[in-house]
Enzyme design. Structure first.
Site, PDB file in Angstrom:
ATOM      1  N   GLU A  25      38.091  50.926  36.152  1.00 28.73           N
ATOM      2  CA  GLU A  25      39.364  50.190  36.184  1.00 28.73           C
ATOM      3  C   GLU A  25      39.930  50.080  37.595  1.00 28.73           C
ATOM      4  OE1 GLU A  25      40.172  48.610  33.673  1.00 28.73           O
ATOM      5  OE2 GLU A  25      39.350  49.689  31.957  1.00 28.73           O
ATOM      6  N   GLY A  26      40.556  48.952  37.859  1.00 28.94           N
ATOM      7  CA  GLY A  26      41.140  48.684  39.177  1.00 28.94           C
ATOM      8  C   GLY A  26      42.498  49.344  39.364  1.00 28.94           C
ATOM      9  N   PHE A  27      42.970  49.285  40.591  1.00 21.26           N
ATOM     10  CA  PHE A  27      44.226  49.909  40.997  1.00 21.26           C
ATOM     11  C   PHE A  27      45.400  49.432  40.143  1.00 21.26           C
ATOM     12  CE2 PHE A  27      47.684  49.968  44.405  1.00 21.26           C
ATOM     13  CZ  PHE A  27      47.914  51.315  44.282  1.00 21.26           C
ATOM     14  N   ASN A  28      45.450  48.156  39.892  1.00 20.61           N
ATOM     15  CA  ASN A  28      46.639  47.604  39.235  1.00 20.61           C
ATOM     16  C   ASN A  28      46.677  47.867  37.747  1.00 20.61           C
ATOM     17  OD1 ASN A  28      48.231  46.350  41.412  1.00 20.61           O
ATOM     18  ND2 ASN A  28      46.260  45.385  41.818  1.00 20.61           N
ATOM     19  N   HIS A  50      49.221  34.687  45.840  1.00 16.79           N
ATOM     20  CA  HIS A  50      48.126  35.636  45.665  1.00 16.79           C
ATOM     21  C   HIS A  50      46.936  34.835  45.176  1.00 16.79           C
ATOM     22  CE1 HIS A  50      45.711  38.590  43.176  1.00 16.79           C
ATOM     23  NE2 HIS A  50      45.443  38.835  44.442  1.00 16.79           N
ATOM     24  N   LEU A  51      45.951  34.755  46.023  1.00 13.52           N
ATOM     25  CA  LEU A  51      44.772  33.960  45.706  1.00 13.52           C
ATOM     26  C   LEU A  51      43.588  34.903  45.493  1.00 13.52           C
ATOM     27  CD1 LEU A  51      43.954  30.959  45.449  1.00 13.52           C
ATOM     28  CD2 LEU A  51      43.220  31.063  47.842  1.00 13.52           C
ATOM     29  N   ARG A  52      43.288  35.123  44.234  1.00 13.32           N
ATOM     30  CA  ARG A  52      42.187  36.044  43.886  1.00 13.32           C
ATOM     31  C   ARG A  52      40.882  35.277  43.978  1.00 13.32           C
ATOM     32  NH1 ARG A  52      39.213  39.733  42.679  1.00 13.32           N
ATOM     33  NH2 ARG A  52      39.532  41.318  41.064  1.00 13.32           N
ATOM     34  N   THR A  97      45.821  41.158  37.317  1.00 14.25           N
ATOM     35  CA  THR A  97      46.819  42.233  37.227  1.00 14.25           C
ATOM     36  C   THR A  97      47.513  42.426  38.582  1.00 14.25           C
ATOM     37  OG1 THR A  97      45.018  43.800  37.518  1.00 14.25           O
ATOM     38  CG2 THR A  97      45.888  43.587  35.313  1.00 14.25           C
ATOM     39  N   PHE A  98      46.818  42.089  39.652  1.00 16.37           N
ATOM     40  CA  PHE A  98      47.436  42.140  40.979  1.00 16.37           C
ATOM     41  C   PHE A  98      48.636  41.186  41.021  1.00 16.37           C
ATOM     42  CE2 PHE A  98      47.977  41.337  45.442  1.00 16.37           C
ATOM     43  CZ  PHE A  98      47.430  42.403  46.127  1.00 16.37           C
TER      44      PHE A  98
END
Ligand SMILES: Nc1nc2c(ncn2[C@@H]2O[C@H](COP(=O)(O)OP(=O)(O)OP(=O)(O)O)[C@@H](O)[C@H]2O)c(=O)[nH]1
Ligand SMILES: *[C@@H]1O[C@H](CO)[C@@H](O)[C@H](O)[C@H]1NC(C)=O
Length: 457
Positions: free
Chosen positions: A66-69, A305-307, A403-404
């Site tokens: 799982e990621g940070f966010n 925010h450009l993922r 989620t970021f």
């Protein structure tokens, strides 16, 4: 020994509890002869159990993938569980050190990162008592966790195809994460703290909301330290029912002062943005802060925010080309009469340069950390700086189901931006409109001055 206290005088009825708990904490600290730090706003309402019950510790960890966010969202669930527990017993949440995250690719040391690097512990402590893992080691006289419950699904799946609350100790479905050493202690990742061991490990199949762990922790175990691994298996519960608790915990997750300062300085120097001008002044104590939609103006820039990277494959249908992203940025800038865009992105440098090339005539700004900042605050800290700058823009455009981006939207909701300049996202190529992100409304617990849970279990 330091005990960090910030007493809310309005919560007079809790004053007695405060003193009781202080005694408990102090005695246990002195007895262990340790200098562990418990961050706690009011020591919780301990009048009901006096000083008879010793402090217990809840630890947790999350699926390594799982990621940070998303991990920040799991924190909210566990913190609220601890909040509930504290209605009957004194529990401290031990914060799982950060590290070994898939997206953190900078070539620097990034394990055993304490929460204080990213978050303001005093703010967290105004919601539930928290402490860093290294302080737990000192305080409990060693890196020993009494019991680990490894949360897992049910082997047979949902009963009759229906989700219903249940939990049962079961055989472990996945044996790979822990092993027994020669002395019979359990060894595992434990956030990179190799000396850590657990005395007991069991697997617990769960379909449950976080609060449902309370009776289990109170009645099915007497261990002083309990760890829930794979805590993301626990869910919040329905938003309609839990939104106040969710937002209260969310509001407690203030970024560390150092990171906010770095981001604020950048805003001032590069984006002509200050809290006074932008109407985003914060009270240090989030429990006293109430902002309405439209209270915040934001700095004179549009933020995006450009993922990119894995998103190009994972959400091919929903991600615009750089050229079409630039078109949408331009139309946003023109609509809001702005000349500057702040870009937060995980894109490689070439892609950023390409995007910039499509935006001639505008000021295109990106935050690039110095070597010292990166070494001190890691990839997680840089992500937070990006998020904080995005959160203060006049208008924000995010990426589809990132989620970021969600965390930025929440931050803006807390700051008091009007929703039409927050809940927007990039549309895929050729689409002038597309489904926009759902709008969440920040909720305050008026009865409790935002200091937590009010519903009885
Ligand atoms: N500094 C910075 N890092 C980013 C940005 N976008 C993505 N990242 C990195 O990529 C990770 C994205 O994953 P996360 O958001 O943490 O976790 P996730 O749950 O996989 O999130 P999404 O994949 O975005 O839904 C972040 O944690 C950052 O490390 C950005 O704009 N700035
Ligand atoms: C917890 O204890 C109760 C009472 O003994 C028991 O019925 C229940 O099954 C236990 N829960 C778990 C998950 O083992």
């Amino acid at each position: 020994m330091i005990i960090n206290m910030a007493v809310d005088v309005a919560a007079l009825k809790r004053v007695l509890g405060l003193f009781v708990c202080l005694c408990v904490t102090r005695t246990s600290l002195q007895r262990e002869d340790a200098d562990g730090i418990v961050y706690s706003a009011d020591g919780k309402d301990t009048t009901a159990f006096g000083s008879a019950k010793p402090m217990r510790f809840l630890l947790y960890d999350v699926n390594p993938g799982e990621g940070f966010n998303l991990r920040r969202d799991v924190y909210i669930r566990v913190a609220n569980l601890v909040k509930f527990l504290n209605e009957d017993e004194p529990w401290t949440l031990v914060l799982p050190p950060w590290g070994r995250l898939y997206h953190w690719k900078s070539n620097i040391d990034q394990i055993k990162v304490p929460w204080g690097t990213f978050f303001d512990l005093e703010s967290l402590g105004r919601h539930v008592p928290v402490m860093e893992y290294k302080d737990f080691i000192k305080m409990s006289g060693g890196a020993v966790i009494e019991e680990v419950y490894y949360l897992q699904r049910y082997k047979e799946g949902w009963k009759d195809g229906k989700w219903e609350e249940r939990m049962d100790i079961r055989d472990c479905l996945d044996q790979n994460y822990y092993h027994k050493d020669e002395e019979g202690a359990w060894r595992g990742w434990f956030w990179g703290y190799e000396e850590t061991k657990a005395k007991k490990l069991q697997c617990l199949s769960v379909q449950a909301q976080a609060s449902s762990m309370k009776p289990f922790l109170m009645h099915n175990t007497t261990a002083r330290s309990v760890m829930l691994d794979r805590a993301e298996e626990l869910i919040h519960g329905a938003y309609s029912e839990w939104s106040i608790e969710w937002w209260t915990a969310r509001r407690s997750m203030r970024f560390s002062k150092q990171l906010r300062d770095i981001a604020d300085k950048f805003r001032e120097q590069e984006l002509d943005s200050t809290d006074e001008k932008d109407r985003t002044v914060l009270l240090e104590d989030w429990t006293k802060m109430r902002r309405k939609h439209g209270d915040a103006l934001g700095g004179p820039y549009l933020s995006i925010h450009l993922r990119r990277r894995d998103y190009l494959y994972a959400h091919k249908e929903e991600v615009p080309s750089l050229l079409y992203a630039a078109e949408q940025i331009k139309s946003g800038l023109e609509k809001h009469k702005l000349k500057t865009v702040f870009v937060a992105t995980d894109a490689p440098k070439e892609e950023f340069e390409e995007l910039k090339g499509y935006l001639q005539g505008y000021k295109v700004v990106k935050y690039t950390p110095t070597k010292e900042v990166l070494e001190s605050f890691k990839d997680g800290g840089i992500a937070i700086i990006d998020q904080w700058i995005c959160a203060h823009a006049r208008v924000f455009i995010g990426s589809y189901v990132s989620t970021f981006s969600f965390r930025i939207q929440e931050e803006r909701e807390i700051l008091g931006f009007s929703q039409d300049v927050t809940y927007r996202r990039f549309c895929p190529d050729g689409q002038l409109t597309c489904e926009q992100p759902s709008k969440w409304v920040v909720k305050y617990d008026e009865e409790n001055q935002g200091r937590g849970l009010h519903t009885e279990l």
